[in-house]
Enzyme design. Structure first.
Site, PDB file in Angstrom:
ATOM      1  N   GLY A  10       0.346  -5.862   6.665  1.00  0.00           N
ATOM      2  CA  GLY A  10      -0.039  -7.351   7.514  1.00  0.00           C
ATOM      3  C   GLY A  10      -0.774  -8.891   6.408  1.00  0.00           C
ATOM      4  O   GLY A  10      -1.380  -8.044   5.484  1.00  0.00           O
ATOM      5  N   ASN A  11      -0.402 -10.010   6.616  1.00  0.00           N
ATOM      6  CA  ASN A  11      -1.544 -11.002   5.944  1.00  0.00           C
ATOM      7  C   ASN A  11      -2.606 -10.461   5.652  1.00  0.00           C
ATOM      8  O   ASN A  11      -3.483 -11.074   5.263  1.00  0.00           O
ATOM      9  CB  ASN A  11      -0.040 -12.191   6.240  1.00  0.00           C
ATOM     10  CG  ASN A  11       1.264 -12.294   5.337  1.00  0.00           C
ATOM     11  OD1 ASN A  11       1.635 -11.825   4.535  1.00  0.00           O
ATOM     12  ND2 ASN A  11       1.818 -12.731   6.130  1.00  0.00           N
ATOM     13  N   LYS A 129      13.282  -5.464  -0.014  1.00  0.00           N
ATOM     14  CA  LYS A 129      10.974  -5.000   0.158  1.00  0.00           C
ATOM     15  C   LYS A 129      10.818  -6.632   0.297  1.00  0.00           C
ATOM     16  O   LYS A 129      10.852  -7.107  -1.013  1.00  0.00           O
ATOM     17  CB  LYS A 129      11.130  -4.298  -0.803  1.00  0.00           C
ATOM     18  CG  LYS A 129       9.102  -4.544  -0.854  1.00  0.00           C
ATOM     19  CD  LYS A 129       8.831  -3.400   1.644  1.00  0.00           C
ATOM     20  CE  LYS A 129       7.183  -4.337   1.012  1.00  0.00           C
ATOM     21  NZ  LYS A 129       6.231  -3.756   3.050  1.00  0.00           N
ATOM     22  N   LYS A 212       4.959   0.650   2.455  1.00  0.00           N
ATOM     23  CA  LYS A 212       3.821   1.317   2.843  1.00  0.00           C
ATOM     24  C   LYS A 212       3.316   2.038   4.519  1.00  0.00           C
ATOM     25  O   LYS A 212       2.943   3.031   3.434  1.00  0.00           O
ATOM     26  CB  LYS A 212       2.349   0.190   2.096  1.00  0.00           C
ATOM     27  CG  LYS A 212       2.409  -0.341   3.609  1.00  0.00           C
ATOM     28  CD  LYS A 212       1.320   0.172   4.050  1.00  0.00           C
ATOM     29  CE  LYS A 212       0.673  -0.909   5.652  1.00  0.00           C
ATOM     30  NZ  LYS A 212       1.718  -1.323   6.155  1.00  0.00           N
ATOM     31  N   LYS A 271       7.568   0.030  10.541  1.00  0.00           N
ATOM     32  CA  LYS A 271       6.871   0.878  11.651  1.00  0.00           C
ATOM     33  C   LYS A 271       6.900   1.702  12.102  1.00  0.00           C
ATOM     34  O   LYS A 271       6.524   3.054  11.979  1.00  0.00           O
ATOM     35  CB  LYS A 271       5.282  -0.277  11.667  1.00  0.00           C
ATOM     36  CG  LYS A 271       5.233  -1.281  10.895  1.00  0.00           C
ATOM     37  CD  LYS A 271       4.232  -1.711  11.397  1.00  0.00           C
ATOM     38  CE  LYS A 271       3.533  -3.903  10.116  1.00  0.00           C
ATOM     39  NZ  LYS A 271       4.051  -2.908   8.659  1.00  0.00           N
TER      40      LYS A 271
END
Lengths: 309, 309
Positions: A10-11, A129, A212, A271
């Site tokens: 996440g940012n 991505k 990731k 996720k």
């Protein structure tokens, strides 16, 4: 010894290294690592920390492309390697300091990690991505006129996309296990790992950015972890993700599978897929998706969405 | 078990990652790693490989400065971290492939390495470490008009300089020792390490580039190495370095000390100093300075300049 993989994304976190100079952003890494330190101080678990690099690797791409005429350009796979260095350094220092502040004698190390992909992965034909900054429609047109790349439209704007092949193995898995066995927290597989393919008994870098969360799943499987915690900027997986309604506290992998078609691509969906893949890969496994700022509570099962078999 | 530190420097190797795309330059890394593989295949020694980053970190500085208005800039200490990632990846892959090609079952890993410096080191007031490309006088003026930085005149032209404080300790020393003990070749302290200082029980990144030969000396001391080999682009230390005359095959640290004032700053002098410091720091130690392309012969004492106590 119980093994846990903590994936930071996440940012929220990723800006930490991206705009390193602003102290407010170093603080994001420090806050997250304070949670890890507090958890690690009370647990005997072997902990691996992984992290994304969407923002930073996008920045590196831009830097390389803007200066192409003046400075020798690096290929994308080595830009992933660069972000493992810079983000790894920020996280490692933050975690070392968090341990020292609490009088916890625990070591940390960051292992450069290559991740094996299939050179024929269909992902190379369909970049998916998102990396780098968000652009408005107008800004995008001006960028595209100079740089030719694929992009997607997300909620916050348009974003460049690069190929993201499926991770099939962790090259440095033995070194990572060895460090864990010595009680060190290991930072590994940063940015999903440096993508390499095998060709006639040799490794070769591949220009891509691996997801990731999927890389974390593969790593968690390889070390025999019982827990995979994916930290992001939402509190829960929601039945209605767009409107953040219908927070899910616990869900089985089977139920999660039925929800997949309704989950947002590129954000929450990979996720959930990573968690499903992990818990279905063995017995007595549990996975969590939760908010980075609640990291300790998520690791202790007090916050976030729990996905189990 | 005998321990060896091999420090790779000089433009010979460093261009390998800097212009990665050109296959000719990947080949430089491959050639050097073939030597390491051949030596390692016949030796039981624990081997650490360190490397410089003068060219690459200079490139990263330029990329960051040229694009400052468009992409968030990273501080210099994190640019060192980036080069540990990119150069480490190139070297690790080259060495893994060199082992595989020879059927040698040896693992390699790259450990992100922070090196402790004194925040009050006088080096911060007097930048001395050359980084990045060489400029002609005319080119330098145009660059300087935009970017204000210190520079030195070298044989091949003018070159930017940054502060280079003395290395005082290796943060990840235990992880490095642990990997060595398991028989892995460890790539560490790349670019002289990521400079950090300690301030009230916490580490903090420092903008500088540490001399990789001095960092290699500190690392060699810390692991109890008996051999330090510094590989560069000259065959020997010469009594008359400028004209490459009077090649020295063996020399004691005492004799070397007398030569120091006559050795070229920033090139051969720090290498001789690092060797002197190493051999004088303990008994039965030996150090070599030789040509990268003769790496195996240098490690076996058949080429280069041998400096001993």
């Amino acid at each position: 010894m119980e093994k846990i993989v903590v994936a930071l994304g996440g940012n929220a976190l990723l800006n930490a290294a991206g705009k390193q100079r602003e102290s407010s952003e170093i603080k994001t890494a420090e806050k997250a690592m304070a949670h890890v330190a507090e958890f690690a101080g009370r647990s005997n678990a072997q902990i691996v920390i992984t992290h994304g690099n969407g923002t930073q690797v996008g920045d590196e791409l831009l830097r390389n492309e803007f200066t192409e005429a003046k400075v020798p350009k690096l290929p994308l796979y080595l830009l992933n390697a660069e972000t493992q260095g810079s983000i790894g350094s920020v996280l490692e220092i933050a975690l070392r300091n968090a341990f020292a502040k609490r009088g916890i004698e625990k070591e940390v190390c960051t292992v450069l990690t290559h991740v094996i992909v299939d050179g024929k992965d269909t992902a190379f034909r369909k970049p998916a991505k998102p990396v780098g900054p968000f652009y408005s429609k107008e800004k995008l047109d001006s960028v595209l006129s100079k740089e030719r790349f694929s992009y997607v439209k997300e909620k916050k704007g348009y974003r460049r996309v690069v190929p993201s092949p499926f991770p099939r193995g962790i090259v440095e898995i033995d070194a990572i296990k060895n460090e864990l066995a010595r009680g060190r927290v290991v930072i590994a597989a940063g940015g999903g790992g440096i993508p390499v393919m095998r060709k006639s008994n040799a490794y070769k870098g591949v220009d891509a950015v691996i997801d990731k969360d999927l890389a974390s799943m593969v790593l968690a499987n390889a070390i025999g972890a019982k827990t995979l915690a994916i930290l992001t900027d939402v509190d829960f997986v929601y039945r209605d993700y767009k409107n953040r309604k219908g927070a899910i506290k616990t869900i089985t992998a089977k139920e999660a599978k039925r929800m997949l078609p309704y989950l947002e691509e590129g954000t929450i969906k990979p996720k959930v897929e990573a968690c499903m893949g992990f818990v279905e890969g063995g017995e007595n496994r549990v996975s969590y998706i939760g908010n980075l700022s609640m990291l300790k509570d998520v690791l202790e099962g007090k916050a976030g969405t729990k996905i189990y078999k």
